[in-house]
Design a protein around this motif. Structure first.
Motif, PDB file in Angstrom:
ATOM      1  N   HIS A   6      -7.221  -6.909  -9.892  1.00 21.16           N
ATOM      2  CA  HIS A   6      -7.176  -5.387  -9.579  1.00 21.16           C
ATOM      3  C   HIS A   6      -5.468  -5.048  -9.706  1.00 21.16           C
ATOM      4  O   HIS A   6      -4.816  -5.568  -9.669  1.00 21.16           O
ATOM      5  N   GLY A  58      -4.359  -3.908  -7.023  1.00 19.56           N
ATOM      6  CA  GLY A  58      -3.498  -4.260  -5.997  1.00 19.56           C
ATOM      7  C   GLY A  58      -2.642  -5.658  -6.374  1.00 19.56           C
ATOM      8  O   GLY A  58      -1.625  -5.688  -6.077  1.00 19.56           O
ATOM      9  N   ASN A  59      -3.295  -6.644  -6.901  1.00 17.79           N
ATOM     10  CA  ASN A  59      -2.701  -7.933  -7.396  1.00 17.79           C
ATOM     11  C   ASN A  59      -1.785  -7.344  -8.284  1.00 17.79           C
ATOM     12  O   ASN A  59      -0.704  -7.948  -8.320  1.00 17.79           O
ATOM     13  N   SER A  85       1.753  -6.334  -6.904  1.00 21.81           N
ATOM     14  CA  SER A  85       2.595  -7.454  -6.552  1.00 21.81           C
ATOM     15  C   SER A  85       3.451  -7.768  -7.821  1.00 21.81           C
ATOM     16  O   SER A  85       4.652  -8.279  -7.768  1.00 21.81           O
ATOM     17  N   ASP A 102       0.147  -9.488   2.923  1.00 16.79           N
ATOM     18  CA  ASP A 102      -0.930 -10.146   3.579  1.00 16.79           C
ATOM     19  C   ASP A 102      -0.757 -11.803   3.737  1.00 16.79           C
ATOM     20  O   ASP A 102      -1.421 -12.406   4.319  1.00 16.79           O
ATOM     21  N   LEU A 103       0.235 -12.060   2.805  1.00 22.24           N
ATOM     22  CA  LEU A 103       0.563 -13.657   2.898  1.00 22.24           C
ATOM     23  C   LEU A 103       1.576 -14.180   3.923  1.00 22.24           C
ATOM     24  O   LEU A 103       1.597 -15.070   4.046  1.00 22.24           O
ATOM     25  N   CYS A 105       4.045 -15.987  -5.121  1.00 26.71           N
ATOM     26  CA  CYS A 105       2.523 -16.624  -4.918  1.00 26.71           C
ATOM     27  C   CYS A 105       1.925 -15.668  -5.918  1.00 26.71           C
ATOM     28  O   CYS A 105       1.894 -14.356  -5.979  1.00 26.71           O
ATOM     29  N   GLY A 110       2.326 -10.752  -1.557  1.00 26.58           N
ATOM     30  CA  GLY A 110       2.051  -9.469  -0.694  1.00 26.58           C
ATOM     31  C   GLY A 110       2.294  -9.647   0.719  1.00 26.58           C
ATOM     32  O   GLY A 110       2.328 -10.855   1.256  1.00 26.58           O
ATOM     33  N   ASN A 141       5.669  -7.578  -0.764  1.00 26.15           N
ATOM     34  CA  ASN A 141       5.307  -6.159  -1.114  1.00 26.15           C
ATOM     35  C   ASN A 141       4.245  -5.385  -0.308  1.00 26.15           C
ATOM     36  O   ASN A 141       3.192  -6.137   0.084  1.00 26.15           O
ATOM     37  N   GLY A 142       4.249  -4.073   0.131  1.00 28.21           N
ATOM     38  CA  GLY A 142       3.144  -3.516   0.799  1.00 28.21           C
ATOM     39  C   GLY A 142       2.007  -3.641  -0.058  1.00 28.21           C
ATOM     40  O   GLY A 142       1.640  -3.682  -1.290  1.00 28.21           O
ATOM     41  N   PHE A 143       0.677  -2.997   0.493  1.00 29.54           N
ATOM     42  CA  PHE A 143      -0.594  -2.892   0.088  1.00 29.54           C
ATOM     43  C   PHE A 143      -0.489  -1.595  -0.816  1.00 29.54           C
ATOM     44  O   PHE A 143      -0.254  -0.569  -0.591  1.00 29.54           O
ATOM     45  N   LEU A 144      -1.349  -1.894  -1.897  1.00 29.79           N
ATOM     46  CA  LEU A 144      -1.925  -0.763  -2.460  1.00 29.79           C
ATOM     47  C   LEU A 144      -3.301  -0.399  -1.771  1.00 29.79           C
ATOM     48  O   LEU A 144      -4.080  -1.215  -1.656  1.00 29.79           O
ATOM     49  N   LYS A 161      -6.787  -1.185   2.455  1.00 30.24           N
ATOM     50  CA  LYS A 161      -6.257  -2.061   1.400  1.00 30.24           C
ATOM     51  C   LYS A 161      -7.236  -2.395   0.203  1.00 30.24           C
ATOM     52  O   LYS A 161      -8.472  -2.589   0.553  1.00 30.24           O
ATOM     53  N   MET A 162      -6.838  -2.238  -0.764  1.00 24.36           N
ATOM     54  CA  MET A 162      -7.774  -2.578  -2.122  1.00 24.36           C
ATOM     55  C   MET A 162      -7.804  -4.007  -1.812  1.00 24.36           C
ATOM     56  O   MET A 162      -6.910  -4.633  -1.942  1.00 24.36           O
ATOM     57  N   PRO A 211      -1.572 -15.334  -8.675  1.00 26.98           N
ATOM     58  CA  PRO A 211      -3.025 -15.251  -8.586  1.00 26.98           C
ATOM     59  C   PRO A 211      -3.893 -16.280  -8.351  1.00 26.98           C
ATOM     60  O   PRO A 211      -3.627 -17.571  -8.759  1.00 26.98           O
ATOM     61  N   THR A 212      -5.106 -16.169  -7.607  1.00 27.41           N
ATOM     62  CA  THR A 212      -6.072 -17.133  -7.490  1.00 27.41           C
ATOM     63  C   THR A 212      -7.041 -16.772  -8.611  1.00 27.41           C
ATOM     64  O   THR A 212      -7.436 -15.523  -8.574  1.00 27.41           O
TER      65      THR A 212
HETATM   66  P1  AMP Z   1      -4.941 -13.311  -4.818  1.00 28.44           P
HETATM   67  O1  AMP Z   1      -5.211 -13.207  -6.399  1.00 28.44           O
HETATM   68  O2  AMP Z   1      -5.786 -12.853  -3.841  1.00 28.44           O
HETATM   69  O3  AMP Z   1      -4.187 -14.572  -4.191  1.00 28.44           O
HETATM   70  O4  AMP Z   1      -3.466 -12.193  -4.590  1.00 28.44           O
HETATM   71  C1  AMP Z   1      -2.286 -12.305  -5.588  1.00 28.44           C
HETATM   72  C2  AMP Z   1      -1.396 -11.432  -5.139  1.00 28.44           C
HETATM   73  O5  AMP Z   1      -1.767 -10.146  -4.885  1.00 28.44           O
HETATM   74  C3  AMP Z   1      -0.614 -11.819  -3.636  1.00 28.44           C
HETATM   75  O6  AMP Z   1       0.716 -11.858  -3.626  1.00 28.44           O
HETATM   76  C4  AMP Z   1      -1.399 -10.654  -2.763  1.00 28.44           C
HETATM   77  O7  AMP Z   1      -0.488 -10.713  -1.695  1.00 28.44           O
HETATM   78  C5  AMP Z   1      -1.376  -9.580  -3.638  1.00 28.44           C
HETATM   79  N1  AMP Z   1      -2.242  -8.501  -3.308  1.00 28.44           N
HETATM   80  C6  AMP Z   1      -3.623  -8.602  -3.006  1.00 28.44           C
HETATM   81  N2  AMP Z   1      -4.292  -7.348  -2.729  1.00 28.44           N
HETATM   82  C7  AMP Z   1      -3.319  -6.525  -2.789  1.00 28.44           C
HETATM   83  C8  AMP Z   1      -2.987  -5.225  -2.195  1.00 28.44           C
HETATM   84  N3  AMP Z   1      -4.270  -4.237  -2.204  1.00 28.44           N
HETATM   85  N4  AMP Z   1      -2.003  -4.661  -2.601  1.00 28.44           N
HETATM   86  C9  AMP Z   1      -0.865  -5.173  -2.873  1.00 28.44           C
HETATM   87  N5  AMP Z   1      -0.772  -6.522  -3.145  1.00 28.44           N
HETATM   88  C10 AMP Z   1      -1.953  -7.254  -3.126  1.00 28.44           C
END
Ligand code: AMP
Ligand code: ZN
Length: 426
Positions: free
Chosen positions: A13, A15-16, A19, A209-210, A4, A207, A238-241, A247-248, A6-7
């Motif tokens: 950032h 954190g993204n 992943s 969170d998904l 998955c 990530g 993957n774990g969070f940054l 969580k960022m 980016p949106t």
């Molecule tokens: P998004 O752009 O919010 O859809 O996120 C894109 C990807 O970044 C997804 O796989 C999320 O799970 C991952 N992600 C978002 N925030 C973090 C974080 N703080 N640490 C690790 N992965 C993250």
């Protein structure tokens, strides 16, 4: 492998980036084990989403302009972090037809229903629902209760298609058998993974969170739409940054963009190394000290490459995605190199180091690109000192090796009668 992506409503950032780097490493490892041609890596771009509509409105630009801009920034930033391009990078807005195809199937099979111009997935229609995240249906009440839509049969049911809002910009409105509108978030990944990888494929990543609700819902959609489909054989999360343990995320406002770091002259490779210092499943707390340590580590590695310009990297070895262990080994090789006097053994260590770093997506610059001119000058002085020590010890092989090594960089050493050595560029 499906990941998955980016949106695209704002700068990525770190954190993204974590992943993206984790799956880039897995991609490289799989290519190494199975051959480059065997790996089909699909990473989608979510370019239709409420957050995009809100951000475009706030900036008073069209959705297309916003998504175009962010896709470009994302691509550049991930390149700076040494990430390879995926095999396919499909966009949600270009796969509406494929989404409609699956939604129709789900309605036909009574896994989805229409209510108040919305199409919803019925979680009770799927006996396996929630397995991935280990949750029971009764726990599945996501989001705040304020937003629970009255149309749903079960509060955990999620939207597959929703009608357009009056103010929606045309680029986020699509025709469908259920009227003009746009897809829910989860259906795009079922549609794009099916199109590029089929109803069953090997690895699905994203990530942590998904896992719920996104991956749980993707799995429900695909397994219910396609006979006997198990969707992904392996899930990787993957774990969070984190920042100070949290969580960022954009919503918490505790984020640093990749671009901010790059603009502050932090090297992409140093960011990448920090992101790989922690095992991918564990939380990773990001801080400036880790970044400056990573820069120093890479300086040391690049110095070794600088001293060995002609090396052909040997094949490195891989053990799972145990990057902390891999990086410890890199430090050991680098130490062994620096202690070694035997030229042949030194070259061997340098080859190993370069190959192993390359597998991790590191040392992709030339030392000249990595070091600024000033760094390079300091390094030449260091080498001259080393050569003088070698000469004093009558270690002519090492002395000659250093001379030749600098010659490869068009740097000529001149030994003066008074015993000093100067250098000049050819
Ligand atoms: P998004 O752009 O919010 O859809 O996120 C894109 C990807 O970044 C997804 O796989 C999320 O799970 C991952 N992600 C978002 N925030 C973090 C974080 N703080 N640490 C690790 N992965 C993250
Ligand atoms: Zn997804």
């Amino acid at each position: 492998m499906y990941v998955c992506g980016p949106t695209v409503y704002d700068y990525p950032h770190i954190g993204n980036a974590r992943s993206v780097v984790v799956y880039d490493l897995l991609f490289r490892l799989l290519q190494r084990v199975y051959g480059v041609e065997s790996i089909n890596y699909v990473r989608n771009i979510t370019d239709v989403d409420d957050k995009i509509n809100i951000a475009a409105k706030a900036r008073q630009i069209t959705i297309n302009k916003l998504t175009q801009e962010i896709i470009e920034i994302f691509t550049q930033d991930m390149y700076s972090l040494g990430c390879l391009a995926p095999t396919v990078e499909p966009r949600a807005t270009e796969h509406i037809e494929e989404m409609i195809f699956i939604i129709k199937k789900l309605i036909d099979k009574n896994h989805a229903y229409i209510a108040n111009n919305h199409v919803y997935f019925s979680i009770k229609s799927d006996p396996s629902y929630g397995k991935l995240a280990g949750r029971e249906i009764e726990e599945m009440i996501p989001g705040s209760r304020i937003n629970i839509e009255k149309n749903k049969l079960h509060p955990g049911d999620f939207v597959l298609w929703k009608p357009q809002d009056a103010e929606d910009d045309v680029s986020s409105v699509f025709d469908s058998p259920w009227g003009k509108g746009r897809p829910g978030w989860h259906i795009e990944c079922s549609a794009m993974s099916y199109k590029y990888l089929g109803s069953d494929f090997d690895i699905h990543g994203g990530g942590a969170d998904l896992m719920f609700p996104h991956h749980t819902n993707e799995m429900a959609q695909s397994c219910c739409a396609f006979e006997d489909s198990k969707y992904a054989n392996y899930w990787v999360h993957n774990g969070f940054l984190t920042v100070n343990g949290e969580k960022m995320s954009k919503s918490l406002g505790n984020f640093t963009t990749v671009r901010q770091l790059l603009d502050n002259n932090i090297r992409g490779e140093a960011i990448r190394l920090v992101l790989l210092l922690t095992h991918y499943r564990k939380p990773l707390d990001f801080n400036d000290k880790a970044l400056s340590d990573a820069k120093k580590t890479l300086d040391g590695f690049y110095r070794i490459v600088l001293e060995n310009p002609a090396i052909v990297p040997q094949q490195g070895q891989a053990d799972d995605l145990n990057t902390p262990a891999a990086i410890t080994t890199l430090h050991e090789i680098s130490k062994a190199y620096n202690k070694e006097n035997d030229v042949f053994k030194k070259t061997n260590y340098a080859q190993k180091l370069k190959a192993s770093c390359n597998l991790l997506g590191l040392l992709s610059n030339t030392p000249q690109q990595w070091f600024s001119n000033e760094d390079l000058d300091i390094n030449i002085s260091n080498l001259i000192n080393e050569r003088n020590i070698a000469k004093n010890n009558k270690n002519w092989a090492v002395a000659d090796q250093i001379r030749n090594q600098l010659k490869n960089y068009n740097i000529i050493l001149e030994d003066k009668i008074d015993g000093t050595t100067t250098w000049r560029k050819l």
